[in-house]
Design an enzyme around this catalytic site. Structure first.
Site, PDB file in Angstrom:
ATOM      1  N   SER A   1       6.842 -10.524  -0.201  1.00 35.49           N
ATOM      2  CA  SER A   1       6.247 -11.863  -0.178  1.00 35.49           C
ATOM      3  C   SER A   1       5.293 -12.049  -1.346  1.00 35.49           C
ATOM      4  O   SER A   1       4.640 -11.096  -1.802  1.00 35.49           O
ATOM      5  CB  SER A   1       5.482 -12.052   1.139  1.00 35.49           C
ATOM      6  N   TYR A  56      -0.626  -9.853   7.277  1.00 30.77           N
ATOM      7  CA  TYR A  56       0.777 -10.096   6.936  1.00 30.77           C
ATOM      8  C   TYR A  56       1.059  -9.611   5.521  1.00 30.77           C
ATOM      9  O   TYR A  56       2.024  -8.875   5.272  1.00 30.77           O
ATOM     10  CB  TYR A  56       1.101 -11.591   7.059  1.00 30.77           C
TER      11      TYR A  56
END
Length: 350
Positions: free
Chosen positions: A142, A167
């Protein structure tokens, strides 16, 4: 080739599995269909690829009525025993790992979910790849990993050691775990750092999805940091095209890699990292304007301060993907938003 695609009831995994099946590969898709967001949307994606969802049972394959070379198994990647059985049974040639517990803000209030899926689940993937010696593991990272790094455009050759959400930390951990397996077991691994993917069948927790719903209903939308943010929005078809190209070419060792001046994006092991984005950041307020144009209605905007875990801007340096794979995203923002809104109206009957 037999390819495992994880997260096939999810947004990107759904499109990747469908594309691979259309190309003629033997595809096995897995997903635990958790309740992080509306399971009806997840069932809708599966049904769109010919998977009957009325009586899904854990660990029981259901084959597509549209693609005879695609079967789906309801399975949790964090379940070690089930994952060991999956790899032993199917002996995959390649793995495209897209399953994960998503969401930056959700990770602040539900951290343990990320440890299970994104860490333990990824370890189970790596162990499966080791045991059957897969030819290539491609996995989703990501743009969130860049965290406090403000040197834009973000380059995979720069450091990314200061994540600002769990995350993001879990995705950075995946990259490090993958490198250790590439180094120890010579498994080719390629991590793709996705930049704000949007499009039809998208995730309801994403801002653009919430904005569309609110604008149609006439309810206010919350815009953080007073709208002074920009994102490298990337249409899902462009993401899928990049994944397919990368999957077809396993990572190789970089013969020029130096331990004295280590390049984070490559290695002496068969390991690679790439950004995959649009390389054309859009201001959030301009993105909202594109939604207003597609919907034909003005948004009611509620400006709020910056949220914990957010970053001001994302901007992908795409030079490596362009050079190695001749990859160039093609979808303009308004065109992509128009397609999303058309799908949204059709799926939700609004």
């Amino acid at each position: 080739m037999k390819i495992l695609v994880t997260g096939t009831a999810g947004f990107i995994g759904f499109f990747v599995a469908q594309r691979l099946a259309q190309l003629g590969f033997e595809v096995v898709g897995v997903d635990n269909i958790n309740t992080y967001y509306d399971v009806n949307l997840k069932h809708g994606r599966l049904q769109a690829t010919g998977i009957e969802t009325d009586n899904l049972q854990d660990n029981e394959p259901v084959c597509s009525t549209l693609y005879p070379n695609y079967c789906f198994i309801k399975l949790d990647i964090a379940d070690r025993a089930q994952m060991e059985n999956l790899f032993a049974t199917h002996q995959f040639d390649a793995v495209c790992h897209l399953a994960a517990q998503a969401g930056v803000r959700y990770s602040i209030t539900n951290p343990h979910d990320y440890a299970l899926s994104n860490l333990s689940g990824f370890l189970n993937i790596l162990e499966g790849c080791r045991k059957v010696q897969v030819k290539h593991l491609v996995y989703a990272s990501s743009s969130s990993v860049y965290g406090l790094n403000s040197n834009t455009p973000f380059s995979v050759h720069d450091g990314a050691a200061h994540p600002v959400s769990l995350y993001a930390a879990s995705k950075k951990s995946n990259e490090m775990m993958a490198h250790s397996y590439s180094h120890l077991y010579n498994i080719p691994t390629t991590g793709l750092r996705f930049f704000t993917v949007y499009g039809p069948w998208g995730r309801p927790d994403m801002a653009y999805f919430k904005f569309a719903d609110a604008i149609i209903k006439g309810t206010p939308i919350d815009v953080y940091n007073n709208g002074e943010m920009q994102r490298d929005f990337t249409y899902v078809d462009d993401i899928v095209e990049g994944i397919i190209r990368v999957l077809d070419r396993p990572a190789v060792a970089n013969p020029q890699w130096s331990s004295e001046n280590p390049d984070p994006a490559t290695s002496s092991a068969p390991y690679r990292l790439y950004n995959i984005g649009n390389s054309s950041p859009v201001k959030l307020m301009n993105f909202i304007e594109a939604l207003e144009t597609a919907i034909g209605k003005k948004a009611v905007i509620n400006l709020l301060p910056m949220q914990a875990g957010d970053v001001l801007s994302t901007d992908a340096d795409m030079s490596d993907l362009e050079l190695d794979f001749n990859y160039y995203p093609k979808t303009e923002i308004q065109s992509g938003i128009d397609r999303f809104v058309d799908w949204f109206r059709d799926f939700y009957k609004v």
